[in-house]
Design a protein around this motif. Structure first.
Motif, PDB file in Angstrom:
ATOM      1  N   ASP A   1       0.856  -1.184   0.000  1.00  0.00           N
ATOM      2  CA  ASP A   1       0.000   0.000   0.000  1.00  0.00           C
ATOM      3  C   ASP A   1       0.896   1.241   0.000  1.00  0.00           C
ATOM      4  OD1 ASP A   1      -1.680   2.073   0.465  1.00  0.00           O
ATOM      5  OD2 ASP A   1      -2.671   1.187   2.221  1.00  0.00           O
ATOM      6  N   ALA A   2       0.705   2.104  -0.987  1.00  0.00           N
ATOM      7  CA  ALA A   2       1.578   3.271  -1.120  1.00  0.00           C
ATOM      8  C   ALA A   2       1.611   4.091   0.160  1.00  0.00           C
ATOM      9  CB  ALA A   2       1.117   4.137  -2.285  1.00  0.00           C
ATOM     10  N   LYS A   3       0.509   4.117   0.922  1.00  0.00           N
ATOM     11  CA  LYS A   3       0.476   4.956   2.123  1.00  0.00           C
ATOM     12  C   LYS A   3       1.381   4.391   3.210  1.00  0.00           C
ATOM     13  CE  LYS A   3      -3.995   4.774   2.406  1.00  0.00           C
ATOM     14  NZ  LYS A   3      -4.213   3.969   1.167  1.00  0.00           N
ATOM     15  N   VAL A   4       1.388   3.058   3.326  1.00  0.00           N
ATOM     16  CA  VAL A   4       2.292   2.452   4.307  1.00  0.00           C
ATOM     17  C   VAL A   4       3.736   2.637   3.854  1.00  0.00           C
ATOM     18  CG1 VAL A   4       2.907   0.330   5.482  1.00  0.00           C
ATOM     19  CG2 VAL A   4       0.523   0.796   4.948  1.00  0.00           C
ATOM     20  N   ILE A   5       3.974   2.444   2.564  1.00  0.00           N
ATOM     21  CA  ILE A   5       5.325   2.626   2.038  1.00  0.00           C
ATOM     22  C   ILE A   5       5.780   4.057   2.281  1.00  0.00           C
ATOM     23  CG2 ILE A   5       6.720   2.597  -0.066  1.00  0.00           C
ATOM     24  CD1 ILE A   5       4.822   0.405  -1.101  1.00  0.00           C
ATOM     25  N   ALA A   6       4.861   4.998   2.117  1.00  0.00           N
ATOM     26  CA  ALA A   6       5.199   6.403   2.334  1.00  0.00           C
ATOM     27  C   ALA A   6       5.683   6.621   3.760  1.00  0.00           C
ATOM     28  CB  ALA A   6       3.976   7.273   2.063  1.00  0.00           C
ATOM     29  N   ILE A   7       4.971   6.008   4.714  1.00  0.00           N
ATOM     30  CA  ILE A   7       5.347   6.228   6.107  1.00  0.00           C
ATOM     31  C   ILE A   7       6.666   5.531   6.412  1.00  0.00           C
ATOM     32  CG2 ILE A   7       4.626   5.710   8.467  1.00  0.00           C
ATOM     33  CD1 ILE A   7       1.733   6.256   7.318  1.00  0.00           C
ATOM     34  N   GLN A   8       6.879   4.362   5.797  1.00  0.00           N
ATOM     35  CA  GLN A   8       8.168   3.688   5.981  1.00  0.00           C
ATOM     36  C   GLN A   8       9.295   4.557   5.430  1.00  0.00           C
ATOM     37  OE1 GLN A   8       7.108   0.120   3.839  1.00  0.00           O
ATOM     38  NE2 GLN A   8       6.915  -1.061   5.731  1.00  0.00           N
ATOM     39  N   TYR A   9       9.083   5.096   4.237  1.00  0.00           N
ATOM     40  CA  TYR A   9      10.090   5.962   3.633  1.00  0.00           C
ATOM     41  C   TYR A   9      10.376   7.161   4.535  1.00  0.00           C
ATOM     42  CZ  TYR A   9      11.722   5.048  -1.171  1.00  0.00           C
ATOM     43  OH  TYR A   9      12.396   4.592  -2.257  1.00  0.00           O
ATOM     44  N   ALA A  10       9.302   7.832   4.940  1.00  0.00           N
ATOM     45  CA  ALA A  10       9.488   9.051   5.727  1.00  0.00           C
ATOM     46  C   ALA A  10      10.142   8.734   7.066  1.00  0.00           C
ATOM     47  CB  ALA A  10       8.145   9.745   5.926  1.00  0.00           C
ATOM     48  N   GLY A  11       9.720   7.638   7.691  1.00  0.00           N
ATOM     49  CA  GLY A  11      10.284   7.282   8.989  1.00  0.00           C
ATOM     50  C   GLY A  11      11.776   7.002   8.887  1.00  0.00           C
ATOM     51  N   THR A  12      12.150   6.231   7.866  1.00  0.00           N
ATOM     52  CA  THR A  12      13.569   5.921   7.677  1.00  0.00           C
ATOM     53  C   THR A  12      14.348   7.195   7.384  1.00  0.00           C
ATOM     54  OG1 THR A  12      12.798   3.874   6.703  1.00  0.00           O
ATOM     55  CG2 THR A  12      15.137   4.370   6.473  1.00  0.00           C
ATOM     56  N   ALA A  13      13.787   8.050   6.531  1.00  0.00           N
ATOM     57  CA  ALA A  13      14.490   9.281   6.163  1.00  0.00           C
ATOM     58  C   ALA A  13      14.699  10.150   7.395  1.00  0.00           C
ATOM     59  CB  ALA A  13      13.702  10.034   5.098  1.00  0.00           C
ATOM     60  N   ILE A  14      13.670  10.260   8.238  1.00  0.00           N
ATOM     61  CA  ILE A  14      13.816  11.100   9.424  1.00  0.00           C
ATOM     62  C   ILE A  14      14.842  10.493  10.368  1.00  0.00           C
ATOM     63  CG2 ILE A  14      12.621  11.931  11.484  1.00  0.00           C
ATOM     64  CD1 ILE A  14      10.150  12.326   9.744  1.00  0.00           C
ATOM     65  N   ALA A  15      14.831   9.162  10.480  1.00  0.00           N
ATOM     66  CA  ALA A  15      15.778   8.511  11.390  1.00  0.00           C
ATOM     67  C   ALA A  15      17.214   8.789  10.967  1.00  0.00           C
ATOM     68  CB  ALA A  15      15.506   7.005  11.432  1.00  0.00           C
ATOM     69  N   ILE A  16      17.505   8.615   9.687  1.00  0.00           N
ATOM     70  CA  ILE A  16      18.883   8.848   9.252  1.00  0.00           C
ATOM     71  C   ILE A  16      19.163  10.352   9.237  1.00  0.00           C
ATOM     72  CG2 ILE A  16      18.446   8.856   6.757  1.00  0.00           C
ATOM     73  CD1 ILE A  16      21.422   7.127   8.345  1.00  0.00           C
ATOM     74  N   GLY A  17      18.111  11.154   9.041  1.00  0.00           N
ATOM     75  CA  GLY A  17      18.279  12.600   9.101  1.00  0.00           C
ATOM     76  C   GLY A  17      18.711  13.051  10.491  1.00  0.00           C
ATOM     77  N   LEU A  18      18.232  12.331  11.523  1.00  0.00           N
ATOM     78  CA  LEU A  18      18.657  12.686  12.882  1.00  0.00           C
ATOM     79  C   LEU A  18      20.153  12.498  13.056  1.00  0.00           C
ATOM     80  CD1 LEU A  18      15.857  11.304  15.196  1.00  0.00           C
ATOM     81  CD2 LEU A  18      16.552  13.667  14.851  1.00  0.00           C
ATOM     82  N   VAL A  19      20.685  11.460  12.395  1.00  0.00           N
ATOM     83  CA  VAL A  19      22.134  11.257  12.449  1.00  0.00           C
ATOM     84  C   VAL A  19      22.829  12.484  11.868  1.00  0.00           C
ATOM     85  CG1 VAL A  19      24.031   9.840  11.592  1.00  0.00           C
ATOM     86  CG2 VAL A  19      21.891   8.766  12.302  1.00  0.00           C
ATOM     87  N   ALA A  20      22.302  12.962  10.731  1.00  0.00           N
ATOM     88  CA  ALA A  20      22.920  14.128  10.098  1.00  0.00           C
ATOM     89  C   ALA A  20      22.803  15.354  10.991  1.00  0.00           C
ATOM     90  CB  ALA A  20      22.261  14.394   8.751  1.00  0.00           C
ATOM     91  N   LEU A  21      21.711  15.442  11.740  1.00  0.00           N
ATOM     92  CA  LEU A  21      21.539  16.579  12.650  1.00  0.00           C
ATOM     93  C   LEU A  21      22.593  16.530  13.757  1.00  0.00           C
ATOM     94  CD1 LEU A  21      19.708  18.990  13.501  1.00  0.00           C
ATOM     95  CD2 LEU A  21      18.472  17.383  14.945  1.00  0.00           C
ATOM     96  N   VAL A  22      22.763  15.330  14.317  1.00  0.00           N
ATOM     97  CA  VAL A  22      23.771  15.196  15.368  1.00  0.00           C
ATOM     98  C   VAL A  22      25.152  15.542  14.820  1.00  0.00           C
ATOM     99  CG1 VAL A  22      24.899  13.535  16.890  1.00  0.00           C
ATOM    100  CG2 VAL A  22      22.419  13.515  16.652  1.00  0.00           C
ATOM    101  N   LEU A  23      25.428  15.112  13.596  1.00  0.00           N
ATOM    102  CA  LEU A  23      26.719  15.443  12.999  1.00  0.00           C
ATOM    103  C   LEU A  23      26.890  16.956  12.872  1.00  0.00           C
ATOM    104  CD1 LEU A  23      26.921  12.724  10.220  1.00  0.00           C
ATOM    105  CD2 LEU A  23      28.259  12.858  12.300  1.00  0.00           C
ATOM    106  N   SER A  24      25.781  17.660  12.551  1.00  0.00           N
ATOM    107  CA  SER A  24      25.912  19.115  12.419  1.00  0.00           C
ATOM    108  C   SER A  24      26.240  19.731  13.779  1.00  0.00           C
ATOM    109  CB  SER A  24      24.642  19.731  11.821  1.00  0.00           C
ATOM    110  OG  SER A  24      23.644  19.889  12.800  1.00  0.00           O
TER     111      SER A  24
END
Ligand code: HEM
Ligand SMILES: [Cu+2]
Lengths: 590, 240
Positions: free
Chosen positions: A37-60
């Motif tokens: 379901d595209a909606k579930v995939i969307a949330i998986q995508y966004a969740g993963t992106a935010i999670a790895i984005g937090l790593v980038a935030l900590v690096l900043s």
């Protein structure tokens, strides 16, 4: 005015494509994990992106610790600093922004907004996410690999990227980075083909291209661009991987390292720059165009007014998309290229400012005498416009060769691109999350935490990046862990750097409040109902909220009008949904 | 109008032709390409994207050929075969090219028989295409072996610029991978036609989408593309 006159239901053409049976999940696993379901995939995508984005935030934060208080933190060696900037830049641009706009918002909004039941090939769409996740895992693995992640800078320029002087250069770092990018591109292609074909071939009855919300136009154009831009990065990564692993010399000239002649010779480092920026510049618009589209819809909805110049907005998106393929070498003014070449690219670069300016004018004219509701999505949209204009203006500076040459590789450039492709799109992502969270979860995000988040982020971002322009102008170079004696600067920059760092921590803290809000409101948020913003687009007209698998229940919606019928004189409400046949009575389905 | 089917094989309603028709299609609802199914449209866009990949590879090859400081080996002697006491330049490549182009012909015939729903002949020509494709890959393997035995490596060769071997292995390897995947999918499609899955519309194991003879045509699009790309590789690598 486009399609603003309501059409009668008799004008809705008959269905051309029979309904396709969707995959029926049979277990918890196929419903929530390996979901198609595209909606579930969307949330998986966004969740993963935010999670790895937090790593980038900590690096900043770590980078800012070093820049603000040089010499205080022993563990931040120059090598570590290079690794931080590299991973921070690459994660932010590719694994966070690209993934969340196209994989996250694209997956959630495209099928809903064009009235489809799902993406055209849900299975391939699901694979797209899992390959993306693999790419993220490979990338994250490089933090734990011997030698650590690559420190080549997010541009990965050879020859230094694969030499022993660069962290990760003759260890695992650069290999994992290249493999991860290749995986990302493969995964993205699977998803991207889906988004494009769903828009071109999967719309519902009555949904013409010129009735699509600008959000869809932005994501669609960005995806098409990505399908043509990522191949250049793919090829560059493959060739650099060969240079590193097989000892080929695509990008490597003859080199002496530590007094030893390396086995490379005859390659062209400039070739890499061309390939990288043929991808890299469109990439800027790949994250900007979805933001443009989303912001148009936020402004129109929350100012209760139709978007100004819809047709012009669409064409501006398409023209920006096309032009952005012929400006790439403005990133290479200092690479020693022929001045005529620079002249050509400076000209095309400045031409792009025209359609971009048209869009800004149209946003402002949409707001003009609108019924502006200062809701959270609106606040973020307004902040975006200001920030984008800001970054766009410094972009005009840097687009000119003579101005760019002295400013290139200073913190001015860092301030410029953070404004235009860092802060601006992130603000839109926040606005969009505040806007669509009620549809995704059925509950509103908490307003007070939201206000706190907005003001700290907005003012904080300026506190970080405004002084950074100045720091760059006085000559502080980019990618330097510390500048040592400041004697050669016209003004002391140490105090400013400390100030910027403190602001960066405050902004980072506000993001924690936002994340807490996302979780807290899942349970405690106010019930939203199906259309809390009284918006016209189809995703707000689903029979149930959150929309189920298949989105529409028995029948897909019929579309009678464009997406911007707000405050139409004589209408019963101040908005008319796209599937509302007003003033006709609803059609009886044939 | 209602009977237009998903796969585009069905009756097509009369539409204005030429530019006017194009404009009408793009201004219409539901679909911009009125006769293309989802799968076919998706294959077209994928091939466009893949075109960019191959173009970048070829442009990169041309750039390093110009940037390298050593002389570029002479293709007509490097790619010559010693047959019957004489060196015949490019003979193997000529045969390979001929084989691959012929496979495009057999693929087109297979698509035609698929339109006519004649199962046996479709399978026959699909298999023929697969055999020709496999022959091509086999001959490529032979060519690689020969060059490797003569000392060509990605990082160097006996005759000059090291980029020669690098570009050669990378580009023909990437193309050969495309052909190999093509052969695998040809066999899968052939098996599905043979089992009658496209007649019955059996659902795909992974995708749960009903089978359809159109898959043969989509397969064909990919195959012709791989062929076309080879023509460019042939021209730019072997003839230049
Ligand atoms: C809290 C917000 C952020 C802070 C404090 C921050 C800070 C920094 C710093 C200090 C650098 C290194 C400057 C240097 O020494 O050259 C940097 C580089 C960079 N940042 Fe950010 N950043 C933030 C958010 C973002 C976002 C949202 C993006 C998304 C586009 C981004 C993209 C980049 C890129 C591409 C680089 C260049 C890396 C390189 O030079 O290789 N940053 N950032
Ligand atoms: Cu650019």
């Amino acid at each position: 005015m486009v399609d603003a006159t309501p059409r009668s239901h008799r004008d809705v053409p008959p269905a051309e494509v029979p309904e396709v049976e969707l995959y029926h999940p049979r277990s918890w696993w196929t419903t929530y994990v390996f979901s198609q379901d595209a909606k579930v995939i969307a949330i998986q995508y966004a969740g993963t992106a935010i999670a790895i984005g937090l790593v980038a935030l900590v690096l900043s934060w770590l980078m800012r610790l070093q820049l603000g208080f040089p010499g205080t933190f022993d563990f931040i060696t120059p090598e570590a600093y290079y690794q931080f900037i590299t991973m921070h830049g690459m994660i932010m641009v590719i694994y966070l922004l690209t993934a969340i706009f196209l994989g996250g918002f694209g997956n959630y909004l495209i099928p809903l907004m064009v009235g489809a039941r799902d993406m055209v090939f849900p299975y391939v769409n699901m694979l797209s996410y899992w390959v993306y996740l693999l790419a993220v895992v490979v990338l994250a693995a490089s933090f734990f690999a011997p030698g650590g992640p690559t420190g080549a800078g997010w541009t990965l320029y050879p020859p230094q990227a694969i030499l022993s002087g660069t962290p990760g250069g003759n260890d695992w770092g650069i290999i994992l980075m290249l493999v991860s990018l290749i995986l990302f591109i493969i995964g993205f292609t699977m998803g991207g083909l889906n988004y494009v074909i769903t828009v071109i071939q999967g719309r519902t009855r009555g949904m013409t291209l010129m009735r699509m919300p600008l959000t869809v136009w932005g994501i669609f154009t960005a995806t098409v661009m990505a399908l043509f831009a990522f191949p250049a990065l793919f090829v560059a990564c493959v060739m650099m991987l060969f240079d590193r692993l097989l000892g080929t010399s695509f990008f490597m000239p003859a080199l002496v390292e530590m007094g030893e002649l390396l086995r490379y010779g005859g390659g062209s480092p400039i070739l890499f720059q061309h390939l990288f920026w043929f991808f890299g510049h469109p990439e800027v618009y790949i994250v900007a165009l979805p933001a443009f589209g989303i912001v148009s819809d936020l402004i129109s909805t929350h100012a209760r007014k139709n978007i100004f110049g819809y047709r012009m907005m669409v064409w501006a998106i398409v023209i920006i998309g096309a032009l952005s393929f012929v400006v790439w070498a403005h990133h290479m003014y200092v690479s020693g290229m022929h001045p005529w070449f620079g002249f050509f690219f400076a000209t095309t670069t400045l031409i792009i400012a025209v359609p971009t300016a048209i869009k800004v004018y149209n946003w402002v004219l949409t707001l003009w005498r609108g019924d502006i509701h200062l809701t959270l999505p609106m606040l973020f949209a307004l902040a975006f416009i200001v920030t984008f204009v800001n970054g766009g203006l410094t972009g005009l500076f840097l687009g000119n060769v003579v101005v760019d040459v002295p400013l290139s590789d200073t913190m001015f450039v860092v301030a410029h691109f953070h404004m235009v492709m860092g802060v601006a799109p992130i603000l839109v992502i926040f606005g969009a999350i505040y806007h669509w969270y009620p549809k995704i979860t059925g509950r509103m995000l908490d307003e007070r935490m939201g206000q706190f988040h907005f003001w700290v982020t907005f003012i904080g971002a300026y506190a970080i990046f405004f002084p950074m322009h100045y720091v760059g102008l006085v000559g502080v170079p980019r990618r330097y862990p510390e500048i040592g004696a400041e004697a050669f600067m016209t003004a002391p920059v140490g105090g400013l750097n400390a100030f910027i760092s403190v602001a960066a921590f405050v902004v980072g803290f506000a993001q924690m409040v936002f994340l807490f809000n996302l979780l807290w409101s899942l349970r405690h948020g106010r019930e939203a109902g199906s259309n809390p913003w009284r918006a016209t687009t189809l995703e707000w007209q689903t029979p149930t909220t959150p929309p189920p698998h298949g989105n529409w229940g028995e029948e897909r919606p019929l579309v009678y009008r464009w997406a911007y019928d707000y405050s139409v004189p004589g209408a019963p409400q101040d908005f008319i949904a796209q599937n509302d046949p007003w003033p006709d009575r609803p059609a009886r389905r044939p | 109008m209602g009977e237009t089917t998903l796969n585009g094989f069905g009756a097509k309603p009369a539409r204005p032709s030429g530019l006017r028709g194009l404009a009408a299609d793009w201004a219409s609802d539901q679909r911009a390409f009125k006769s293309a199914s989802w799968g076919k449209a998706m294959m077209w866009i994928f091939l466009l994207s893949d075109t960019f990949v191959f173009s970048c590879f070829l442009l990169a090859y041309m750039t390093v050929r110009m940037s390298t400081t050593l002389a570029w080996p002479d293709p007509s002697s490097v790619f010559a075969l010693h047959i019957g006491g004489a060196d015949i330049p490019l003979i193997l490549i000529a045969i390979m090219t001929f084989v691959l182009i012929s496979s495009s012909g057999t693929m087109a015939i297979a698509v035609n028989f698929a339109y006519r729903r004649s199962r046996g002949l479709t399978v026959l020509f699909l298999l023929l295409t697969a055999v020709l494709g496999a022959t091509f890959v086999g001959m490529q393997a032979f060519e690689w072996t020969k060059l490797i035995s003569e000392g060509v490596r990605p990082w160097g060769n006996p005759w000059g610029a090291p980029q020669f071997g690098a570009a050669f292995f990378m580009i023909t390897g990437f193309h050969g991978t495309h052909v190999t995947f093509g052969v695998i999918f040809l066999l899968i499609v052939a098996a599905k036609v043979w089992r009658g899955e496209y007649d019955r519309g059996t659902k795909g194991f992974f995708t749960s989408r009903p089978g359809d003879y159109e898959h043969v045509e989509i397969m064909g699009l990919y195959w012709h593309f791989v062929d076309l790309v080879w023509v460019f590789i042939f021209a730019f690598f072997y003839l230049w």
